[in-house]
Motif scaffolding. Structure first.
Motif, PDB file in Angstrom:
ATOM      1  N   UNK A  44      18.111  27.177  34.623  1.00 48.93           N
ATOM      2  CA  UNK A  44      18.775  28.473  34.448  1.00 48.93           C
ATOM      3  C   UNK A  44      17.891  29.634  34.847  1.00 48.93           C
ATOM      4  N   UNK A  45      16.597  29.521  34.566  1.00 50.25           N
ATOM      5  CA  UNK A  45      15.645  30.565  34.957  1.00 50.25           C
ATOM      6  C   UNK A  45      15.546  30.674  36.477  1.00 50.25           C
ATOM      7  N   UNK A  46      15.486  29.537  37.139  1.00 53.65           N
ATOM      8  CA  UNK A  46      15.441  29.543  38.602  1.00 53.65           C
ATOM      9  C   UNK A  46      16.727  30.158  39.153  1.00 53.65           C
ATOM     10  N   UNK A  47      17.855  29.798  38.571  1.00 53.66           N
ATOM     11  CA  UNK A  47      19.134  30.362  39.018  1.00 53.66           C
ATOM     12  C   UNK A  47      19.187  31.862  38.763  1.00 53.66           C
ATOM     13  N   UNK A  48      18.547  32.320  37.689  1.00 60.18           N
ATOM     14  CA  UNK A  48      18.484  33.754  37.410  1.00 60.18           C
ATOM     15  C   UNK A  48      17.757  34.478  38.533  1.00 60.18           C
ATOM     16  N   UNK A  49      16.639  33.931  38.984  1.00 55.32           N
ATOM     17  CA  UNK A  49      15.904  34.548  40.090  1.00 55.32           C
ATOM     18  C   UNK A  49      16.728  34.546  41.380  1.00 55.32           C
ATOM     19  N   UNK A  50      17.458  33.466  41.629  1.00 52.93           N
ATOM     20  CA  UNK A  50      18.314  33.400  42.817  1.00 52.93           C
ATOM     21  C   UNK A  50      19.411  34.457  42.733  1.00 52.93           C
ATOM     22  N   UNK A  51      20.032  34.589  41.560  1.00 50.88           N
ATOM     23  CA  UNK A  51      21.109  35.576  41.388  1.00 50.88           C
ATOM     24  C   UNK A  51      20.595  37.004  41.487  1.00 50.88           C
ATOM     25  N   UNK A  52      19.404  37.252  40.941  1.00 53.42           N
ATOM     26  CA  UNK A  52      18.833  38.606  41.030  1.00 53.42           C
ATOM     27  C   UNK A  52      18.551  38.975  42.474  1.00 53.42           C
ATOM     28  N   UNK A  53      17.954  38.063  43.217  1.00 53.60           N
ATOM     29  CA  UNK A  53      17.640  38.383  44.616  1.00 53.60           C
ATOM     30  C   UNK A  53      18.903  38.536  45.450  1.00 53.60           C
ATOM     31  N   UNK A  54      19.882  37.671  45.238  1.00 58.36           N
ATOM     32  CA  UNK A  54      21.135  37.773  45.974  1.00 58.36           C
ATOM     33  C   UNK A  54      21.897  39.037  45.571  1.00 58.36           C
ATOM     34  N   UNK A  55      21.899  39.350  44.280  1.00 60.71           N
ATOM     35  CA  UNK A  55      22.562  40.559  43.805  1.00 60.71           C
ATOM     36  C   UNK A  55      21.908  41.819  44.331  1.00 60.71           C
ATOM     37  N   UNK A  56      20.575  41.813  44.389  1.00 65.30           N
ATOM     38  CA  UNK A  56      19.842  42.954  44.945  1.00 65.30           C
ATOM     39  C   UNK A  56      20.249  43.187  46.388  1.00 65.30           C
ATOM     40  N   UNK A  57      20.334  42.113  47.162  1.00 67.11           N
ATOM     41  CA  UNK A  57      20.740  42.246  48.556  1.00 67.11           C
ATOM     42  C   UNK A  57      22.181  42.744  48.668  1.00 67.11           C
ATOM     43  N   UNK A  58      23.050  42.267  47.800  1.00 71.09           N
ATOM     44  CA  UNK A  58      24.455  42.676  47.862  1.00 71.09           C
ATOM     45  C   UNK A  58      24.634  44.148  47.505  1.00 71.09           C
ATOM     46  N   UNK A  59      23.905  44.609  46.500  1.00 65.72           N
ATOM     47  CA  UNK A  59      24.090  45.988  46.042  1.00 65.72           C
ATOM     48  C   UNK A  59      23.486  46.990  47.022  1.00 65.72           C
ATOM     49  N   UNK A  60      22.361  46.643  47.607  1.00 68.32           N
ATOM     50  CA  UNK A  60      21.703  47.595  48.500  1.00 68.32           C
ATOM     51  C   UNK A  60      22.069  47.420  49.961  1.00 68.32           C
ATOM     52  N   UNK A  61      22.939  46.466  50.273  1.00 66.70           N
ATOM     53  CA  UNK A  61      23.452  46.306  51.625  1.00 66.70           C
ATOM     54  C   UNK A  61      24.741  47.106  51.735  1.00 66.70           C
ATOM     55  N   UNK A  62      24.782  48.017  52.663  1.00 69.40           N
ATOM     56  CA  UNK A  62      25.952  48.892  52.776  1.00 69.40           C
ATOM     57  C   UNK A  62      27.207  48.159  53.239  1.00 69.40           C
ATOM     58  N   UNK A  63      27.080  47.019  53.889  1.00 72.23           N
ATOM     59  CA  UNK A  63      28.242  46.312  54.397  1.00 72.23           C
ATOM     60  C   UNK A  63      28.762  45.225  53.475  1.00 72.23           C
ATOM     61  N   UNK A  64      28.106  45.004  52.336  1.00 68.13           N
ATOM     62  CA  UNK A  64      28.497  43.904  51.447  1.00 68.13           C
ATOM     63  C   UNK A  64      29.899  44.100  50.887  1.00 68.13           C
ATOM     64  N   UNK A  65      30.228  45.304  50.492  1.00 63.29           N
ATOM     65  CA  UNK A  65      31.563  45.560  49.931  1.00 63.29           C
ATOM     66  C   UNK A  65      32.637  45.299  50.976  1.00 63.29           C
ATOM     67  N   UNK A  66      32.383  45.702  52.203  1.00 67.36           N
ATOM     68  CA  UNK A  66      33.335  45.445  53.287  1.00 67.36           C
ATOM     69  C   UNK A  66      33.490  43.967  53.571  1.00 67.36           C
ATOM     70  N   UNK A  67      32.380  43.235  53.506  1.00 70.19           N
ATOM     71  CA  UNK A  67      32.453  41.790  53.737  1.00 70.19           C
ATOM     72  C   UNK A  67      33.281  41.107  52.659  1.00 70.19           C
ATOM     73  N   UNK A  68      33.089  41.512  51.413  1.00 72.50           N
ATOM     74  CA  UNK A  68      33.871  40.932  50.317  1.00 72.50           C
ATOM     75  C   UNK A  68      35.344  41.257  50.507  1.00 72.50           C
ATOM     76  N   UNK A  69      35.640  42.473  50.904  1.00 75.34           N
ATOM     77  CA  UNK A  69      37.016  42.890  51.128  1.00 75.34           C
ATOM     78  C   UNK A  69      37.637  42.066  52.261  1.00 75.34           C
ATOM     79  N   UNK A  70      36.895  41.845  53.338  1.00 72.32           N
ATOM     80  CA  UNK A  70      37.416  41.071  54.464  1.00 72.32           C
ATOM     81  C   UNK A  70      37.598  39.597  54.115  1.00 72.32           C
ATOM     82  N   UNK A  71      36.605  39.012  53.430  1.00 73.38           N
ATOM     83  CA  UNK A  71      36.655  37.588  53.100  1.00 73.38           C
ATOM     84  C   UNK A  71      37.820  37.281  52.168  1.00 73.38           C
ATOM     85  N   UNK A  72      38.026  38.140  51.173  1.00 74.10           N
ATOM     86  CA  UNK A  72      39.091  37.913  50.208  1.00 74.10           C
ATOM     87  C   UNK A  72      40.439  38.475  50.659  1.00 74.10           C
ATOM     88  N   UNK A  73      40.448  39.216  51.763  1.00 71.47           N
ATOM     89  CA  UNK A  73      41.688  39.783  52.276  1.00 71.47           C
ATOM     90  C   UNK A  73      42.298  40.813  51.352  1.00 71.47           C
TER      91      UNK A  73
END
Length: 115
Positions: A44-73
């Protein structure tokens, strides 16, 4: 950016490996619950680090919201608040699932070995 969903399956590998290791080393059955908790929490601790790093990239990437919108339609725009919610709630769910998968795999592996 990537979703760390498939990283939860590494808990299956960890649970199977450590379950076999417990059986191979003939660890006393009184120590099994403690070892299962330790390995599950570490996964769980390792998964926490994976989620934090992935979440950091998602929040500070300007195109992440658009990608989620496109993927989910989605017909509406994904806002930064929604993105935070996805990261926090999704991350917590992934961590819990990883812990449970690791525990369950270890328990099943140990039970199959002791039959």
């Amino acid at each position: 950016m990537g979703l760390p969903v498939f990283n939860t399956f590494l808990g299956l590998s960890a649970g199977y490996y450590f379950g076999n290791r417990i059986c191979f080393n003939k660890v006393e059955s009184e120590k099994h619950p403690k070892l299962i908790n330790q390995v599950s929490m570490f996964a769980g601790l390792i998964m926490t680090f994976v989620c934090i790093s992935s979440g950091f990239l998602a929040i500070y990437d300007n195109g992440a919201a658009g990608m989620i919108q496109d993927v989910l339609g989605l017909s509406y725009e994904v806002t930064r608040t929604m993105l935070w919610g996805i990261v926090l709630i999704g991350g917590i769910i992934l961590i819990i699932v990883n812990i449970l998968l690791t525990r369950l795999t270890m328990i099943i592996t140990i039970k199959n070995y002791t039959r």
